[in-house]
Design an enzyme around this catalytic site. Structure first.
Site, mmCIF file in Angstrom:
data_model
loop_
_atom_site.group_PDB
_atom_site.id
_atom_site.type_symbol
_atom_site.label_atom_id
_atom_site.label_comp_id
_atom_site.label_asym_id
_atom_site.label_seq_id
_atom_site.Cartn_x
_atom_site.Cartn_y
_atom_site.Cartn_z
ATOM 1 N N GLY A 44 43.409 44.834 49.649
ATOM 2 C CA GLY A 44 43.758 46.074 48.990
ATOM 3 C C GLY A 44 42.804 46.450 47.877
ATOM 4 O O GLY A 44 42.678 47.622 47.512
ATOM 5 N N ASP A 156 45.819 33.597 44.744
ATOM 6 C CA ASP A 156 45.742 33.826 46.193
ATOM 7 C C ASP A 156 45.517 32.506 46.928
ATOM 8 O O ASP A 156 44.652 32.397 47.792
ATOM 9 C CB ASP A 156 44.618 34.810 46.516
ATOM 10 C CG ASP A 156 44.771 35.427 47.922
ATOM 11 O OD1 ASP A 156 45.884 35.342 48.475
ATOM 12 O OD2 ASP A 156 43.791 35.977 48.436
#
Length: 691
Positions: A44, A156
């Site tokens: 994103g 992440d």
């Protein structure tokens, strides 16, 4: 081949010798030396490319390109770069080779790690053993400790971001696991940890607080735990979490391949509540290797310009394969420097006077077994509650003073062979329907329960048992005309039954995962269903036609309701949000965020003005129900609709329901209780928000 880095370029492939893109004219060499070869990932906020450093032996590297940011965000990016330079000196973190800011974009150039990531290893070799998971933890926990010591959150962590470095055949040594994917990393200050920020990371591995934009150091530990259970089971993380029960079910798939000791460690890493989770990587290491005695360790340099910025290698830099279970020396971990004590907090402001208050609490289960659903009779005289203990209980709502429940149920219906997941009462008050983990739906006749029979405790009559599902029945609903029952099941189907004849009218198929909730519109023409695959489906009851599929949640949808005017669908999800959908065109109108854990239940007041949401964070939130005609689903605007937060349950809230007059709310909880909440002002009047 040279790849153009201009995001707007329509034909980015170019011959290797080109210096300018033959399509858009953009420069092809970043900073005059880094040439992108091909894209390897897109998110994103960034794109990743395999590249070549033309200025140093044509060695391969990785370019990470970030989309344009505000001036403030760019300044934070520069600060984080300084920290990444320090961290890149660790042997299990890619070296930061360069960073740039060109036009409105930021770039990182990092060392390319030759090797196979653990997601690829899982695909080629199958599920990991306990010994492999212990080895993984032994190698990566010190890296996390090192990062957190340097006040950096990775944000992440997942198997695709863990690469086992390729080792030379002559060395005979197994390569280390290198942690990559630092494009989402964030420098954490005490101030920043208390603020809501941007949601970054992979939703299936992200901790609950990270999905709310409030990641902290324990969020990385949670993500590592999710990675471990995925590698152990080969089951997608969304399928390892039972959103109906708010618990991880990974042990059901791992079987007896995992010892109780490792299982307990993973369970603690996966705790939904931050305070119940491991607070540091060092704590996990101590439980993983309880016999080791920690000794003095070097600490991470606090000043990025310090000449002592190189730290000693941590345990995983020894390049030795530990036995199973491996011994993890803690002696070389960086010493954690205790942060300075925060200034004393100002005294909290007195809470506003509640508009809704708890009037009564009853223990629906003797052993605190979860109460799974609640339903009102149309006359607000009877409340039905279902429970995992296999019973449905009926409570006299008018016993004693108004708003009070008797401490003992009027009736306990115990015909199901397993836990009861859902109960519903027909609009005319004559029928009760229950759905169970025993795969059946039972129909009870309540018409004989007149006030006199209530006092004499005349029991309901079991009229029908409907057997058609092949798995747990999670939700039942009765059409407004009292003629049709809808049941949704973990077998991924919705079945429609004729209430009078027990005839199966048809099965609706379309959900790719278990059906978690079904509900009829007020006119009975529409049926809405929620699925664990993350969608809401809208069906035409008369034909069984699928009218639309609503997609937008980042996880399983646990619950769905329809507004009385039939214009809006409201859904609650594992992703901790509530979404409002315009049923006319299927567009997302609003996203309401504020719950810390999964949203388990939603209910709309009879006048369509108020929305109640129950969550596994043990709270109920009341919202001024916004129109579905405007908005763009922006969660930042959600607080303007929040009226009040109700606290009182000690565990997750599994169900909420309004009384027919809208003046009373009933809630069911995993703590085994049912609570009655009374509105102390006219709920049909214009609502007033808490100050």
């Amino acid at each position: 081949m040279t790849y153009c880095l201009n995001p707007q370029c329509q034909k980015p492939q170019n011959p290797e010798g080109n210096k300018f893109c033959q399509n858009c004219g953009s420069k092809l060499l970043l900073s005059g030396r880094y040439r992108a070869i091909k894209p390897t990932g897109i998110g994103g906020f960034s794109r990743t490319f395999l590249a070549v450093d033309e200025g140093e032996g044509k060695r391969r590297c990785v370019i990470k390109q970030f989309r344009g940011q505000t001036q403030n965000a760019a300044e934070l990016f520069r600060k984080d770069i300084a920290r990444l330079k320090e961290l890149g000196k660790h042997p299990q973190i890619p070296e930061l080779l360069a960073h740039f800011e060109l036009d409105d974009r930021q770039y990182l150039v990092q060392e390319f790690i030759e090797g196979q990531n653990l997601a690829e290893q899982l695909a080629s070799e199958g599920a990991f053993s306990e010994a492999q998971i212990r080895e993984l933890l032994a190698e990566l926990l010190p890296v996390l400790d090192f990062l957190h010591e340097g006040k950096l959150l990775h944000r992440d962590i997942k198997p695709a971001n863990m690469i086992r470095r390729q080792s030379s055949a002559s060395s005979g040594e197994r390569g280390q696991i290198v942690l990559v994917g630092f494009g989402a990393a964030k420098y954490a200050t005490e101030t920043a940890l208390g603020k809501t920020g941007t949601l970054i990371g992979s939703a299936e591995y992200a901790a609950p607080e990270q999905l709310m934009g409030r990641a902290n150091f324990t969020s990385d530990i949670y993500s590592l735990g999710v990675s471990c259970i995925y590698l152990l089971t080969e089951i997608h993380p969304f399928d390892l979490f039972d959103s109906m029960e708010g618990t991880w079910v990974w042990r059901d798939y791992a079987g007896n391949r995992v010892s109780s000791e490792l299982g307990g460690i993973l369970d603690k890493m996966l705790q939904q509540t931050v305070r119940r989770r491991y607070q540091s990587a060092e704590e996990v290491l101590k439980d993983l290797n309880p016999g080791l005695i920690p000794v003095r360790r070097q600490h991470f340099p606090l000043n990025s310009g310090s000449s002592e910025s190189l730290v000693e290698r941590t345990i995983s830099s020894k390049r030795t394969s530990p036995p199973a279970p491996p011994a993890v020396p803690v002696s070389e971990l960086p010493t954690r420097i205790a942060p300075p004590a925060p200034p004393p907090a100002p005294p909290p402001a007195p809470p506003p006077a509640p508009k809704w208050r708890c009037e009564a609490t009853v223990e629906s289960s003797d052993s605190a077994v979860e109460v799974t659903s609640v339903a009102f009779s149309p006359q607000s005289r009877i409340i039905a509650s279902s429970s995992w203990d296999g019973t449905v209980k009926l409570w006299d709502f008018t016993a004693g003073e108004f708003g009070q429940l008797s401490s003992e149920p009027l009736h306990t219906l115990a015909e199901h062979a397993n836990g009861v997941m859902s109960a519903a009462i027909s609009r005319d008050g004559q029928t009760l329907v229950s759905g169970s983990a025993d795969c059946t739906v039972k129909v009870w006749r309540l018409w004989q329960l007149s006030p006199a029979e209530l006092r004499t405790r005349t029991p309901p009559v079991l009229a029908l048992t409907l057997a058609g599902h092949t798995n747990l029945v999670a939700s039942v609903a009765i059409s407004p005309d009292g003629r049709t029952i809808a049941s949704g099941s973990r077998d991924r189907t919705i079945q429609l039954w004729d209430l009078n004849t027990a005839e199966l009218l048809g099965a609706l198929t379309g959900h790719s995962d278990r059906v978690t909730c079904v509900t009829f519109s007020s006119d009975g023409q529409i049926l809405a269903s929620a699925g664990a695959e993350g969608t809401i489906k809208i069906w035409q009851v008369s034909t069984g036609e699928l009218r639309s599929t609503l997609s937008g949640h980042a996880g399983a949808v646990n619950t769905v309701a329809l507004s009385p005017d039939g214009k809006t669908a409201i859904s609650g999800s594992w992703d901790r949000t509530v979404k409002l959908w315009n049923l006319q065109d299927g567009s997302l109108a609003h996203t309401l965020s504020g719950h810390l854990l999964s949203v388990a239940s939603v209910a709309v007041s009879p006048d369509g003005q108020t929305l109640a949401t129950g969550s596994l964070d043990a709270t109920i939130k009341l919202w001024d129900l916004p129109s579905s005609d405007g908005g763009a689903g922006n969660p930042t605007a959600a607080q303007e609709f929040l009226l009040q937060t109700l606290s009182g349950h000690s565990r997750g809230v599994s169900a909420v329901a309004f009384s027919p007059d809208g003046q009373t709310l009933v809630s069911a909880s995993q703590d085994g209780t049912v609570k009655i909440w009374r509105c102390d002002w006219n709920c049909s009047a214009a609502p007033q928000k808490d100050d």
